[in-house]
Design a protein around this motif. Structure first.
Motif, PDB file in Angstrom:
ATOM      1  N   LEU A 172       4.180   5.238  38.394  1.00 20.70           N
ATOM      2  CA  LEU A 172       4.350   4.345  39.254  1.00 20.70           C
ATOM      3  C   LEU A 172       5.099   4.716  40.522  1.00 20.70           C
ATOM      4  O   LEU A 172       6.221   5.230  40.055  1.00 20.70           O
ATOM      5  CB  LEU A 172       4.595   2.911  38.981  1.00 20.70           C
ATOM      6  N   SER A 173       4.816   4.880  41.509  1.00 22.60           N
ATOM      7  CA  SER A 173       5.637   5.176  42.960  1.00 22.60           C
ATOM      8  C   SER A 173       5.712   3.918  43.859  1.00 22.60           C
ATOM      9  O   SER A 173       4.636   3.584  44.513  1.00 22.60           O
ATOM     10  CB  SER A 173       5.274   6.400  43.754  1.00 22.60           C
ATOM     11  N   LEU A 174       6.608   3.112  43.813  1.00 20.53           N
ATOM     12  CA  LEU A 174       6.836   1.878  44.617  1.00 20.53           C
ATOM     13  C   LEU A 174       7.425   2.252  45.823  1.00 20.53           C
ATOM     14  O   LEU A 174       8.786   2.798  45.755  1.00 20.53           O
ATOM     15  CB  LEU A 174       7.455   0.840  43.600  1.00 20.53           C
ATOM     16  N   LEU A 175       6.980   2.166  47.081  1.00 20.84           N
ATOM     17  CA  LEU A 175       7.671   2.306  48.130  1.00 20.84           C
ATOM     18  C   LEU A 175       7.706   1.027  49.006  1.00 20.84           C
ATOM     19  O   LEU A 175       6.938   0.193  49.161  1.00 20.84           O
ATOM     20  CB  LEU A 175       6.696   3.330  49.240  1.00 20.84           C
ATOM     21  N   THR A 176       8.908   0.805  49.484  1.00 22.63           N
ATOM     22  CA  THR A 176       9.352  -0.702  50.048  1.00 22.63           C
ATOM     23  C   THR A 176       9.745  -0.218  51.475  1.00 22.63           C
ATOM     24  O   THR A 176      10.726   0.525  51.818  1.00 22.63           O
ATOM     25  CB  THR A 176      10.416  -1.303  49.244  1.00 22.63           C
ATOM     26  N   THR A 177       9.026  -0.653  52.408  1.00 21.58           N
ATOM     27  CA  THR A 177       9.115  -0.547  53.613  1.00 21.58           C
ATOM     28  C   THR A 177      10.314  -1.076  54.456  1.00 21.58           C
ATOM     29  O   THR A 177      10.719  -0.588  55.372  1.00 21.58           O
ATOM     30  CB  THR A 177       7.615  -0.598  54.538  1.00 21.58           C
ATOM     31  N   ARG A 178      10.680  -2.313  54.012  1.00 23.73           N
ATOM     32  CA  ARG A 178      11.685  -3.119  54.656  1.00 23.73           C
ATOM     33  C   ARG A 178      12.804  -3.303  53.774  1.00 23.73           C
ATOM     34  O   ARG A 178      13.596  -4.135  53.932  1.00 23.73           O
ATOM     35  CB  ARG A 178      10.857  -4.458  55.098  1.00 23.73           C
ATOM     36  N   GLU A 179      12.972  -2.442  52.703  1.00 25.22           N
ATOM     37  CA  GLU A 179      14.168  -2.872  51.921  1.00 25.22           C
ATOM     38  C   GLU A 179      14.898  -1.358  51.696  1.00 25.22           C
ATOM     39  O   GLU A 179      13.969  -0.414  51.592  1.00 25.22           O
ATOM     40  CB  GLU A 179      13.732  -3.375  50.386  1.00 25.22           C
ATOM     41  N   GLY A 180      16.113  -1.357  51.205  1.00 21.06           N
ATOM     42  CA  GLY A 180      16.793  -0.162  51.004  1.00 21.06           C
ATOM     43  C   GLY A 180      16.550   0.937  52.327  1.00 21.06           C
ATOM     44  O   GLY A 180      16.748   0.402  53.313  1.00 21.06           O
ATOM     45  N   ALA A 181      16.174   1.840  52.079  1.00 20.33           N
ATOM     46  CA  ALA A 181      15.761   3.040  52.964  1.00 20.33           C
ATOM     47  C   ALA A 181      14.705   2.700  53.863  1.00 20.33           C
ATOM     48  O   ALA A 181      14.440   3.559  54.710  1.00 20.33           O
ATOM     49  CB  ALA A 181      15.758   4.604  52.479  1.00 20.33           C
ATOM     50  N   GLY A 182      13.904   1.821  53.406  1.00 26.61           N
ATOM     51  CA  GLY A 182      12.666   1.583  54.242  1.00 26.61           C
ATOM     52  C   GLY A 182      11.582   2.668  54.294  1.00 26.61           C
ATOM     53  O   GLY A 182      11.292   3.072  55.197  1.00 26.61           O
ATOM     54  N   ALA A 187       4.267  12.496  53.395  1.00 32.39           N
ATOM     55  CA  ALA A 187       3.967  13.834  52.456  1.00 32.39           C
ATOM     56  C   ALA A 187       4.719  14.115  51.472  1.00 32.39           C
ATOM     57  O   ALA A 187       4.099  14.521  50.413  1.00 32.39           O
ATOM     58  CB  ALA A 187       3.981  14.977  53.539  1.00 32.39           C
ATOM     59  N   GLU A 188       5.899  13.652  51.478  1.00 33.97           N
ATOM     60  CA  GLU A 188       6.873  13.921  50.273  1.00 33.97           C
ATOM     61  C   GLU A 188       6.401  13.118  49.064  1.00 33.97           C
ATOM     62  O   GLU A 188       6.299  13.378  47.960  1.00 33.97           O
ATOM     63  CB  GLU A 188       8.183  13.605  50.398  1.00 33.97           C
ATOM     64  N   ALA A 189       6.084  11.650  49.421  1.00 35.28           N
ATOM     65  CA  ALA A 189       5.670  10.764  48.356  1.00 35.28           C
ATOM     66  C   ALA A 189       4.172  11.270  47.731  1.00 35.28           C
ATOM     67  O   ALA A 189       4.020  11.023  46.457  1.00 35.28           O
ATOM     68  CB  ALA A 189       5.345   9.178  48.881  1.00 35.28           C
ATOM     69  N   VAL A 190       3.424  11.810  48.426  1.00 35.91           N
ATOM     70  CA  VAL A 190       2.070  12.328  48.116  1.00 35.91           C
ATOM     71  C   VAL A 190       2.255  13.525  47.168  1.00 35.91           C
ATOM     72  O   VAL A 190       1.912  13.681  46.059  1.00 35.91           O
ATOM     73  CB  VAL A 190       1.079  12.639  49.205  1.00 35.91           C
ATOM     74  N   ALA A 191       3.044  14.515  47.810  1.00 32.65           N
ATOM     75  CA  ALA A 191       3.468  15.753  46.956  1.00 32.65           C
ATOM     76  C   ALA A 191       4.076  15.353  45.547  1.00 32.65           C
ATOM     77  O   ALA A 191       3.628  15.837  44.315  1.00 32.65           O
ATOM     78  CB  ALA A 191       4.529  16.279  47.799  1.00 32.65           C
ATOM     79  N   GLU A 192       5.114  14.221  45.458  1.00 39.29           N
ATOM     80  CA  GLU A 192       5.655  13.886  44.124  1.00 39.29           C
ATOM     81  C   GLU A 192       4.557  13.265  43.345  1.00 39.29           C
ATOM     82  O   GLU A 192       4.778  13.643  42.203  1.00 39.29           O
ATOM     83  CB  GLU A 192       6.730  12.708  44.403  1.00 39.29           C
ATOM     84  N   ALA A 193       3.627  12.696  43.722  1.00 42.34           N
ATOM     85  CA  ALA A 193       2.627  12.030  42.665  1.00 42.34           C
ATOM     86  C   ALA A 193       1.723  13.161  42.417  1.00 42.34           C
ATOM     87  O   ALA A 193       1.388  13.109  41.115  1.00 42.34           O
ATOM     88  CB  ALA A 193       1.800  11.133  43.703  1.00 42.34           C
ATOM     89  N   LEU A 194       1.257  14.145  43.176  1.00 41.89           N
ATOM     90  CA  LEU A 194       0.503  15.021  42.715  1.00 41.89           C
ATOM     91  C   LEU A 194       1.178  16.197  41.829  1.00 41.89           C
ATOM     92  O   LEU A 194       0.616  16.770  40.977  1.00 41.89           O
ATOM     93  CB  LEU A 194      -0.038  15.906  43.957  1.00 41.89           C
ATOM     94  N   ALA A 195       2.699  16.277  42.140  1.00 42.27           N
ATOM     95  CA  ALA A 195       3.313  17.243  40.993  1.00 42.27           C
ATOM     96  C   ALA A 195       3.369  16.678  39.898  1.00 42.27           C
ATOM     97  O   ALA A 195       3.281  17.305  38.853  1.00 42.27           O
ATOM     98  CB  ALA A 195       4.669  17.196  41.519  1.00 42.27           C
ATOM     99  N   ASP A 196       3.368  15.280  39.615  1.00 40.64           N
ATOM    100  CA  ASP A 196       3.210  14.625  38.442  1.00 40.64           C
ATOM    101  C   ASP A 196       1.883  14.523  37.686  1.00 40.64           C
ATOM    102  O   ASP A 196       1.714  14.785  36.490  1.00 40.64           O
ATOM    103  CB  ASP A 196       3.880  13.291  38.455  1.00 40.64           C
TER     104      ASP A 196
END
Length: 236
Positions: A172-182, A187-196
């Motif tokens: 699971l890759s959870l991306l929060t757009t209005r919390e933390g770093a937002g 492309a990095e999130a997609v690359a991380e998922a594909l690497a896994d």
């Protein structure tokens, strides 16, 4: 009964999911005979005959039990969602037709690896796929990228995090757009998922029009063949 026929489906259970989303269980005659990713149409009829109709994805996996689960988000000025947010209760009979849809579907026979990308309530049909995978094809590698404004608005977050912890082959890759770093999907999130995950055989993307457009562009940019990507868009 054909999917085009309207019939009544009693509500058997109601439960909160997030501050704006509720889970509804409806008794139907096809609970074990639909495909993960399909949806149903719901219709409300006022005393003066006025009708309002909306489509909602099925969140549950096909299984015995006689009910399906819908997760309905309350939208500003929503005619149908407002009824479910404020009025609908156990015992109410809801007009329904379905299941509907034959392109945005996945089953164990389709295999994997499986990449799911959801934005907000667009995770609902993907949740049906995840639940079916766990029941019938746990050996299929799967990754979910889920973008949401904040953790409190993430649908079925506890379930998703438990699956990511306990189920082999699921990430699971959870991306929060209005919390933390937002962080938004990039492309990095997609690359991380594909690497896994590796090279996915099937990719399903669901969310708002802008989210789906952005996610599809990123997936194509990552080298995923267009024919492997299926999209479904919710509203604006």
């Amino acid at each position: 009964m054909p999917w085009t026929a309207w019939r009544e489906a009693p509500i058997t259970a109601v439960a909160p999911v997030t501050p704006r989303v509720k889970s509804f269980r409806l008794a139907v005659d096809f609970a074990d005979r639909f495909r993960a990713g399909q949806h149903v149409d719901l219709r409300l009829t006022a005393e003066d005959g006025y009708q309002a109709q909306r489509s909602y994805s099925i969140a549950s996996a096909p299984e015995a039990g006689g009910t399906i689960e819908l997760m309905i988000e309350a939208l500003p000025d929503g005619e149908v969602s407002g009824f479910f947010a404020e009025v609908a209760a156990v015992g109410d009979a809801i007009e329904l037709r379905g299941p509907i849809g034959g392109a945005f579907v996945w089953g164990p026979e389709d295999g994997g690896p499986l990449l799911l990308v959801g934005g907000g309530s667009g995770v609902v049909p993907l949740l049906a796929m995840l639940r079916l995978r766990a029941l019938a094809a746990p050996e299929v590698p799967c990754r979910l990228i889920y973008s949401v404004r904040g953790r409190a608005e993430a649908i079925a977050l506890a379930e998703l995090e438990t699956r990511a912890r306990d189920e082999r082959g699921f990430g699971l890759s959870l991306l929060t757009t209005r919390e933390g770093a937002g962080r938004r999907i990039d492309a990095e999130a997609v690359a991380e998922a594909l690497a896994d995950l590796g090279n996915p055989a099937h990719v399903f993307v669901c969310g708002s029009n802008p989210f789906v457009a952005a996610a599809a562009d990123l997936l194509l940019g990552a080298g995923i063949a267009p024919g492997r990507i299926r999209t479904e868009r919710f509203g604006g």
